[in-house]
Design a protein around this motif. Structure first.
Motif, PDB file in Angstrom:
ATOM      1  N   ARG A   1     -14.991  -7.495  -7.074  1.00 54.53           N
ATOM      2  CA  ARG A   1     -14.213  -7.926  -8.242  1.00 54.53           C
ATOM      3  C   ARG A   1     -12.874  -7.169  -8.351  1.00 54.53           C
ATOM      4  O   ARG A   1     -11.881  -7.734  -8.787  1.00 54.53           O
ATOM      5  N   PHE A   2     -12.880  -5.903  -7.978  1.00 53.10           N
ATOM      6  CA  PHE A   2     -11.677  -5.068  -8.099  1.00 53.10           C
ATOM      7  C   PHE A   2     -11.120  -4.771  -6.711  1.00 53.10           C
ATOM      8  O   PHE A   2     -11.865  -4.622  -5.743  1.00 53.10           O
ATOM      9  N   THR A   3      -9.789  -4.633  -6.646  1.00 56.53           N
ATOM     10  CA  THR A   3      -9.125  -4.269  -5.402  1.00 56.53           C
ATOM     11  C   THR A   3      -8.075  -3.205  -5.691  1.00 56.53           C
ATOM     12  O   THR A   3      -7.216  -3.405  -6.557  1.00 56.53           O
ATOM     13  N   ILE A   4      -8.167  -2.114  -4.952  1.00 53.15           N
ATOM     14  CA  ILE A   4      -7.164  -1.055  -5.076  1.00 53.15           C
ATOM     15  C   ILE A   4      -6.160  -1.184  -3.933  1.00 53.15           C
ATOM     16  O   ILE A   4      -6.532  -1.539  -2.807  1.00 53.15           O
ATOM     17  N   SER A   5      -4.901  -0.926  -4.236  1.00 57.67           N
ATOM     18  CA  SER A   5      -3.861  -0.958  -3.215  1.00 57.67           C
ATOM     19  C   SER A   5      -2.787   0.055  -3.585  1.00 57.67           C
ATOM     20  O   SER A   5      -2.747   0.544  -4.720  1.00 57.67           O
ATOM     21  N   ARG A   6      -1.932   0.346  -2.633  1.00 55.42           N
ATOM     22  CA  ARG A   6      -0.862   1.306  -2.881  1.00 55.42           C
ATOM     23  C   ARG A   6       0.413   0.852  -2.200  1.00 55.42           C
ATOM     24  O   ARG A   6       0.367   0.186  -1.156  1.00 55.42           O
ATOM     25  N   ASP A   7       1.535   1.230  -2.790  1.00 56.65           N
ATOM     26  CA  ASP A   7       2.851   0.965  -2.226  1.00 56.65           C
ATOM     27  C   ASP A   7       3.553   2.315  -2.153  1.00 56.65           C
ATOM     28  O   ASP A   7       4.060   2.815  -3.171  1.00 56.65           O
ATOM     29  N   ASN A   8       3.561   2.899  -0.968  1.00 57.71           N
ATOM     30  CA  ASN A   8       4.142   4.235  -0.821  1.00 57.71           C
ATOM     31  C   ASN A   8       5.648   4.236  -1.069  1.00 57.71           C
ATOM     32  O   ASN A   8       6.210   5.250  -1.470  1.00 57.71           O
ATOM     33  N   ALA A   9       6.286   3.104  -0.838  1.00 58.74           N
ATOM     34  CA  ALA A   9       7.735   3.029  -1.074  1.00 58.74           C
ATOM     35  C   ALA A   9       8.056   3.094  -2.568  1.00 58.74           C
ATOM     36  O   ALA A   9       9.140   3.528  -2.952  1.00 58.74           O
ATOM     37  N   LYS A  10       7.104   2.656  -3.385  1.00 58.23           N
ATOM     38  CA  LYS A  10       7.308   2.658  -4.827  1.00 58.23           C
ATOM     39  C   LYS A  10       6.530   3.765  -5.530  1.00 58.23           C
ATOM     40  O   LYS A  10       6.536   3.847  -6.770  1.00 58.23           O
ATOM     41  N   ASN A  11       5.829   4.590  -4.756  1.00 54.48           N
ATOM     42  CA  ASN A  11       5.015   5.665  -5.345  1.00 54.48           C
ATOM     43  C   ASN A  11       4.065   5.128  -6.402  1.00 54.48           C
ATOM     44  O   ASN A  11       3.885   5.736  -7.477  1.00 54.48           O
ATOM     45  N   THR A  12       3.441   4.007  -6.101  1.00 51.63           N
ATOM     46  CA  THR A  12       2.618   3.318  -7.091  1.00 51.63           C
ATOM     47  C   THR A  12       1.283   2.892  -6.480  1.00 51.63           C
ATOM     48  O   THR A  12       1.239   2.438  -5.330  1.00 51.63           O
ATOM     49  N   VAL A  13       0.239   3.045  -7.273  1.00 49.63           N
ATOM     50  CA  VAL A  13      -1.073   2.542  -6.899  1.00 49.63           C
ATOM     51  C   VAL A  13      -1.482   1.490  -7.924  1.00 49.63           C
ATOM     52  O   VAL A  13      -1.142   1.607  -9.106  1.00 49.63           O
ATOM     53  N   TYR A  14      -2.191   0.484  -7.451  1.00 51.37           N
ATOM     54  CA  TYR A  14      -2.569  -0.648  -8.291  1.00 51.37           C
ATOM     55  C   TYR A  14      -4.083  -0.814  -8.309  1.00 51.37           C
ATOM     56  O   TYR A  14      -4.780  -0.430  -7.363  1.00 51.37           O
ATOM     57  N   LEU A  15      -4.573  -1.421  -9.355  1.00 51.69           N
ATOM     58  CA  LEU A  15      -5.962  -1.843  -9.420  1.00 51.69           C
ATOM     59  C   LEU A  15      -5.985  -3.272  -9.950  1.00 51.69           C
ATOM     60  O   LEU A  15      -5.717  -3.503 -11.138  1.00 51.69           O
ATOM     61  N   GLN A  16      -6.259  -4.201  -9.054  1.00 53.29           N
ATOM     62  CA  GLN A  16      -6.416  -5.600  -9.451  1.00 53.29           C
ATOM     63  C   GLN A  16      -7.850  -5.808  -9.887  1.00 53.29           C
ATOM     64  O   GLN A  16      -8.778  -5.579  -9.114  1.00 53.29           O
ATOM     65  N   MET A  17      -8.030  -6.242 -11.116  1.00 50.21           N
ATOM     66  CA  MET A  17      -9.369  -6.413 -11.682  1.00 50.21           C
ATOM     67  C   MET A  17      -9.583  -7.882 -12.012  1.00 50.21           C
ATOM     68  O   MET A  17      -8.875  -8.434 -12.869  1.00 50.21           O
ATOM     69  N   ASN A  18     -10.522  -8.495 -11.326  1.00 47.73           N
ATOM     70  CA  ASN A  18     -10.842  -9.913 -11.531  1.00 47.73           C
ATOM     71  C   ASN A  18     -12.257 -10.050 -12.083  1.00 47.73           C
ATOM     72  O   ASN A  18     -13.079  -9.132 -11.967  1.00 47.73           O
ATOM     73  N   ASN A  19     -12.517 -11.205 -12.651  1.00 53.68           N
ATOM     74  CA  ASN A  19     -13.848 -11.494 -13.201  1.00 53.68           C
ATOM     75  C   ASN A  19     -14.332 -10.347 -14.093  1.00 53.68           C
ATOM     76  O   ASN A  19     -15.454  -9.845 -13.936  1.00 53.68           O
TER      77      ASN A  19
END
Length: 118
Positions: free
Chosen positions: A66-84
């Motif tokens: 349901r959840f997916t973690i990702s990172r963008d090192n160029a933007k110094n940002t980490v994300y958590l996509q949360m579905n369902n």
């Protein structure tokens, strides 16, 4: 000064989606393992997902698929996509940064509230 600033929390209906973001500053982001944790009132903080500097990730059993973690090192940002999303996902979510090389260090964001309710 190290800062981890979360955003993207809010109110969503069951089955809906949210994407959390955590913008880091003051650290060499690309060498840190980044993670998302959550903590309900009266309970211990628990790991939701984390991602290494090499891009390997792991998840709590309760959010797998349901959840997916990702990172963008160029933007110094980490994300958590949360579905369902489910009502049990309701709580405060915290961003975490771990330096696994000496000198070891650990940082936390201030948290962002996620509420799943109809």
């Amino acid at each position: 000064q190290v800062q981890l600033v979360e955003s993207g929390g809010g109110l969503v209906q069951p089955g809906g989606s949210l994407r959390l973001s955590c913008a880091a500053s003051g650290i060499s982001f690309s060498i840190y393992r980044m993670g998302w944790y959550r903590q309900a009132p009266g309970k211990q903080r628990e790991l939701v997902a984390r991602i290494t500097n090499g891009g390997s990730s792991n998840y709590a059993d309760s959010v797998k698929g349901r959840f997916t973690i990702s990172r963008d090192n160029a933007k110094n940002t980490v994300y958590l996509q949360m579905n369902n999303l489910k009502p049990d996902d309701t709580t405060v979510y915290y961003c975490n940064a771990d330096r696994l090389l000496k000198p070891l260090s650990k940082y936390w964001g201030q948290g962002t509230q996620v509420t799943v309710s109809s």
